[in-house]
Design a protein around this motif. Structure first.
Motif, mmCIF file in Angstrom:
data_model
loop_
_atom_site.group_PDB
_atom_site.id
_atom_site.type_symbol
_atom_site.label_atom_id
_atom_site.label_comp_id
_atom_site.label_asym_id
_atom_site.label_seq_id
_atom_site.Cartn_x
_atom_site.Cartn_y
_atom_site.Cartn_z
ATOM 1 N N SER A 236 37.821 51.934 49.016
ATOM 2 C CA SER A 236 36.973 51.018 48.247
ATOM 3 C C SER A 236 37.780 50.307 47.176
ATOM 4 O O SER A 236 37.554 49.129 46.888
ATOM 5 C CB SER A 236 35.813 51.786 47.603
ATOM 6 O OG SER A 236 35.029 52.422 48.585
ATOM 7 N N GLU A 237 38.720 51.018 46.610
ATOM 8 C CA GLU A 237 39.587 50.409 45.597
ATOM 9 C C GLU A 237 40.681 49.568 46.246
ATOM 10 O O GLU A 237 41.033 48.505 45.749
ATOM 11 C CB GLU A 237 40.209 51.517 44.749
ATOM 12 C CG GLU A 237 41.000 51.034 43.559
ATOM 13 C CD GLU A 237 40.143 50.857 42.330
ATOM 14 O OE1 GLU A 237 40.552 50.123 41.435
ATOM 15 O OE2 GLU A 237 39.046 51.440 42.285
ATOM 16 N N ARG A 238 41.213 50.045 47.364
ATOM 17 C CA ARG A 238 42.332 49.346 47.986
ATOM 18 C C ARG A 238 41.904 48.020 48.610
ATOM 19 O O ARG A 238 42.706 47.069 48.648
ATOM 20 C CB ARG A 238 42.956 50.247 49.055
ATOM 21 C CG ARG A 238 44.219 49.682 49.657
ATOM 22 C CD ARG A 238 44.884 50.700 50.568
ATOM 23 N NE ARG A 238 44.019 51.083 51.670
ATOM 24 C CZ ARG A 238 44.327 51.978 52.593
ATOM 25 N NH1 ARG A 238 45.514 52.578 52.528
ATOM 26 N NH2 ARG A 238 43.497 52.287 53.567
ATOM 27 N N LYS A 239 40.668 47.923 49.071
ATOM 28 C CA LYS A 239 40.216 46.686 49.710
ATOM 29 C C LYS A 239 40.224 45.497 48.756
ATOM 30 O O LYS A 239 40.440 44.360 49.171
ATOM 31 C CB LYS A 239 38.803 46.879 50.283
ATOM 32 C CG LYS A 239 38.768 47.671 51.564
ATOM 33 C CD LYS A 239 37.345 47.777 52.081
ATOM 34 C CE LYS A 239 37.295 48.572 53.379
ATOM 35 N NZ LYS A 239 35.905 48.698 53.886
ATOM 36 N N VAL A 240 39.967 45.757 47.488
ATOM 37 C CA VAL A 240 39.878 44.650 46.532
ATOM 38 C C VAL A 240 41.212 44.374 45.847
ATOM 39 O O VAL A 240 41.298 43.439 45.049
ATOM 40 C CB VAL A 240 38.805 44.946 45.463
ATOM 41 C CG1 VAL A 240 37.450 45.114 46.110
ATOM 42 C CG2 VAL A 240 39.152 46.181 44.649
ATOM 43 N N ILE A 241 42.230 45.172 46.149
ATOM 44 C CA ILE A 241 43.521 44.960 45.493
ATOM 45 C C ILE A 241 44.092 43.575 45.794
ATOM 46 O O ILE A 241 44.597 42.907 44.876
ATOM 47 C CB ILE A 241 44.507 46.082 45.893
ATOM 48 C CG1 ILE A 241 44.120 47.389 45.183
ATOM 49 C CG2 ILE A 241 45.937 45.704 45.543
ATOM 50 C CD1 ILE A 241 44.998 48.565 45.534
ATOM 51 N N PRO A 242 44.030 43.054 47.050
ATOM 52 C CA PRO A 242 44.557 41.688 47.278
ATOM 53 C C PRO A 242 43.838 40.642 46.443
ATOM 54 O O PRO A 242 44.477 39.744 45.881
ATOM 55 C CB PRO A 242 44.325 41.485 48.789
ATOM 56 C CG PRO A 242 44.293 42.853 49.363
ATOM 57 C CD PRO A 242 43.657 43.704 48.324
ATOM 58 N N ILE A 243 42.527 40.748 46.336
ATOM 59 C CA ILE A 243 41.788 39.757 45.553
ATOM 60 C C ILE A 243 42.087 39.927 44.070
ATOM 61 O O ILE A 243 42.244 38.941 43.337
ATOM 62 C CB ILE A 243 40.279 39.888 45.829
ATOM 63 C CG1 ILE A 243 40.009 39.724 47.322
ATOM 64 C CG2 ILE A 243 39.483 38.859 45.038
ATOM 65 C CD1 ILE A 243 38.562 39.882 47.708
ATOM 66 N N ILE A 244 42.176 41.182 43.628
ATOM 67 C CA ILE A 244 42.527 41.416 42.220
ATOM 68 C C ILE A 244 43.935 40.885 41.943
ATOM 69 O O ILE A 244 44.192 40.300 40.878
ATOM 70 C CB ILE A 244 42.425 42.915 41.895
ATOM 71 C CG1 ILE A 244 40.949 43.362 41.904
ATOM 72 C CG2 ILE A 244 43.056 43.228 40.552
ATOM 73 C CD1 ILE A 244 40.738 44.838 41.660
ATOM 74 N N SER A 245 44.834 41.043 42.907
ATOM 75 C CA SER A 245 46.189 40.502 42.733
ATOM 76 C C SER A 245 46.150 38.986 42.606
ATOM 77 O O SER A 245 46.878 38.397 41.803
ATOM 78 C CB SER A 245 47.073 40.919 43.907
ATOM 79 O OG SER A 245 47.182 42.328 43.982
ATOM 80 N N LYS A 246 45.280 38.341 43.398
ATOM 81 C CA LYS A 246 45.148 36.889 43.282
ATOM 82 C C LYS A 246 44.593 36.499 41.916
ATOM 83 O O LYS A 246 45.004 35.480 41.338
ATOM 84 C CB LYS A 246 44.243 36.362 44.392
ATOM 85 C CG LYS A 246 44.859 36.429 45.778
ATOM 86 C CD LYS A 246 43.940 35.825 46.817
ATOM 87 C CE LYS A 246 44.569 35.883 48.212
ATOM 88 N NZ LYS A 246 43.670 35.313 49.248
ATOM 89 N N CYS A 247 43.657 37.297 41.411
ATOM 90 C CA CYS A 247 43.127 37.021 40.069
ATOM 91 C C CYS A 247 44.237 37.128 39.027
ATOM 92 O O CYS A 247 44.347 36.271 38.139
ATOM 93 C CB CYS A 247 41.994 37.989 39.740
ATOM 94 S SG CYS A 247 40.515 37.796 40.769
#
Length: 609
Positions: A236-247
């Motif tokens: 659940s945390e790893r799935k959003v890491i790419p989007i968080i990285s883009k942020c």
């Protein structure tokens, strides 16, 4: 390894262990729930923080313009997206981990209860068999003792000579009865014992292993489910890491977009008044009437000549200036009379205002009071209109530079409205033609009122554009009207049939800009010719054409899409940039048609894209 064979006698221990497993599962579910609440609160607090520091804009004038402000607001947007990803993490954990754990814990409790009930039933059945076997055993033991007593009694009576025959027979019959009953109890005991042994074997080798095996599988499934939930918790945390990285990358790009030189230029553009700094004050000799000598004529003549030079120099420098340090007391000065002002004509026919020696004190007083100098009779008339009434439609209450920008913005808005009205007129004409060809589709006369209203709007907008362009030409110092700044004879015709360019101007062709390039105007004196240099201007950067441009107007430079040119003069705020080809050909190109890259060491390099 099996619980049924290894832990056949640990029913109570397995009962406690399985209960501990379910308790641990529920404890982990509680941990996940609290983590979800933390994520939700964190996201909520981030959104509140973004909302607190986001600008509350009510109009376009309050929109952020400085690169540092724009970067900060971009960071806030990225932070808002980051908060959204925290909400996604919370939702994913709630659906994939917490909800699954609670459902599985409920099913696990039901299954465990069923298996333990089966184990207890099997144990109760085995205990019942044992009791039956024990009862038959005790009964057989009792009958054997009774038979032994009957045998002893028979043998005593049989050996006793005094005993009668009847007593011996009776003792014999009693012995036979007890022996028979002992034999029957023996057979019953043997049967019960055999049955108990069979049930006990079945209990410990079939029933209990089966139940324990089911409990073992249940506990292993619980362990596997915990492992899956652990993995889901991390996923659940790893799935959003790419989007968080883009942020985070967006925040870094926003930080890199801060341009201190561009911000400084924006400050200049926002507050530049267009006035020149005040010039030097002339020397006023009050002793010329006191010390008169024989050479009075020579001295006064020299003073008059110097006075003329000072007056002309002062007037020329102080034209349109403000007193830097606020208001000063007005000294007594002669009133401004028509004889103190006169106009002169330049070779090209334009007129400009000059002052004679008399209004020098008037000019000084105007500078000291902090009011802008009146550079022409037209400005004088505008100042009178401000006093007579509150009409500020021409932005005459603003400094020249700010007034020019406001007028240019209004002209662009009027041009866009005019383009919309022209498109509406073309659509109504097409619809009218369709109705005339196919009367069954509609009445052509019904479109006439709307068409007339559109034509009136077009005429009104053209008049507004004409009026605002006249004011704009006045601000730019062109007394010839709109013709020097724009092609006024073609603007109304072209704007109705053209299209909107990337800068908001209108062209009748995809490659032709309506608004002409900035014209080189002004009065060249003989001193200017002495300092003219034939050397080409140095390049301060380069640009790449985004759109093709024909360059039909005088002073413009045609270019093709993708062509690279040298930048020799920046955009001064009028939408045109001066460029040069490699072959030396120079001219103006629309700033909105090019992608400008200025050299870092170029002084005052600012782009207006």
């Amino acid at each position: 390894m099996s619980w049924g064979t290894e832990l056949w006698d640990q029913f109570d221990s397995l009962d406690k262990h399985t209960q501990w497993g379910i308790d641990f599962l529920e404890r982990y579910a509680k941990f996940v729930k609290e983590r979800i609440e933390i994520e939700q609160n964190y996201a909520k607090q981030l959104r509140n923080l973004v909302k607190k520091y986001c600008p509350k804009r009510s109009s376009k004038d309050e929109e952020p313009r400085f690169t540092s402000c724009v970067a900060f607001f971009n960071i806030l947007n990225e932070l808002n997206d980051y908060a959204g990803q925290r909400e996604v993490v919370a939702e994913e954990m709630a659906h994939r981990v917490y909800g699954e754990l609670m459902r599985y814990a409920h099913d696990l409790k039901t299954e465990r209860k069923m298996h333990l009930q089966e184990g207890r039933k099997a144990q109760q059945y085995l205990d019942m068999c044992w009791k039956q076997m024990d009862n038959s055993k005790k009964k057989f033991e009792r009958e054997c003792r009774e038979a032994e007593k009957a045998q002893q009694s028979y043998e005593r009576l049989d050996n006793d000579t005094n005993a009668t025959k009847a007593d011996v027979e009776k003792a014999k019959q009693q012995l036979n009865l007890r022996t028979h009953m002992a034999d029957e109890n023996k057979n019953e005991y043997a049967a019960q014992l055999q049955n108990f042994n069979g049930e006990q074997h079945k209990h410990f080798y079939v029933v209990i292993p089966q139940i324990y095996k089911q409990l073992q599988e249940m506990d292993e499934r619980r362990t596997i489910k915990l492992s899956e939930c652990y993995r889901g918790f991390a996923d659940s945390e790893r799935k959003v890491i790419p989007i968080i990285s883009k942020c985070l990358e967006g925040m870094i790009l926003a930080a890199k977009s801060v341009d201190e030189r561009r911000d400084s230029q924006m400050v200049v553009d926002s507050f530049k008044s267009g006035f020149e700094p005040p010039g030097d004050f002339p020397f006023e000799d009050y002793s010329q009437h006191i010390y008169r000598t024989i050479s009075d004529g020579t001295i006064s003549a020299s003073k008059q000549e110097s006075g003329k030079m000072d007056a002309k120099t002062t007037v020329g420098k102080a034209k349109g200036k403000l007193w830097l340090f606020g208001k000063k007391p007005k000294p007594q000065s002669p009133p401004l009379t028509p004889t103190s002002l006169f106009t002169s004509s330049t070779p090209n026919g334009s007129q400009f205002l000059t002052f004679s020696i008399e209004p020098v004190h008037y000019c000084m007083n105007e500078i000291k009071t902090g009011k802008p100098r009146i550079p022409s009779f037209r400005s004088l008339k505008r100042g009178v209109s401000l006093i007579m009434g509150p009409a500020l439609e021409d932005f005459s209450h603003l400094p020249p530079e700010q007034r020019r920008k406001k007028l240019q913005q209004r002209i662009d808005e009027l041009n866009r409205e005019l383009q919309k009205e022209s498109d509406q007129k073309d659509a109504l004409n097409k619809m009218k033609d369709v109705y005339e060809k196919n009367p069954q589709m509609g009445d052509p006369g019904s479109l006439q009122p709307k068409l007339a209203e559109t034509m009136n709007n077009i005429d009104r907008l053209r008049m507004e554009i004409h009026k605002n362009e006249a004011w704009l030409s006045e601000v730019e110092g062109k007394t010839g009207g709109r013709g020097d700044r724009r092609h006024s004879s073609d603007i109304n015709h072209l704007v109705t049939q053209g299209r909107e360019s990337p800068e908001g101007s209108y062209t009748d062709d995809a490659n032709q800009e309506v608004r002409g390039p900035p014209q080189q105007h002004g009065h060249h004196s003989e001193f200017d010719d002495e300092f003219e240099d034939d050397d080409p201007l140095p390049a301060i950067g380069h640009c790449k054409a985004i759109y093709p441009f024909d360059g039909h107007n005088e002073g413009t430079l045609a270019m093709k899409e993708g062509e690279v040119l040298y930048i020799i003069e920046e955009d001064k705020g009028d939408g045109w940039t001066r460029a040069r080809r490699q072959n030396g050909e120079e001219g103006y190109v629309p700033t909105s048609y090019i992608d400008v890259t200025l050299e870092k060491n170029s002084k005052g390099a600012v782009t207006y894209i």
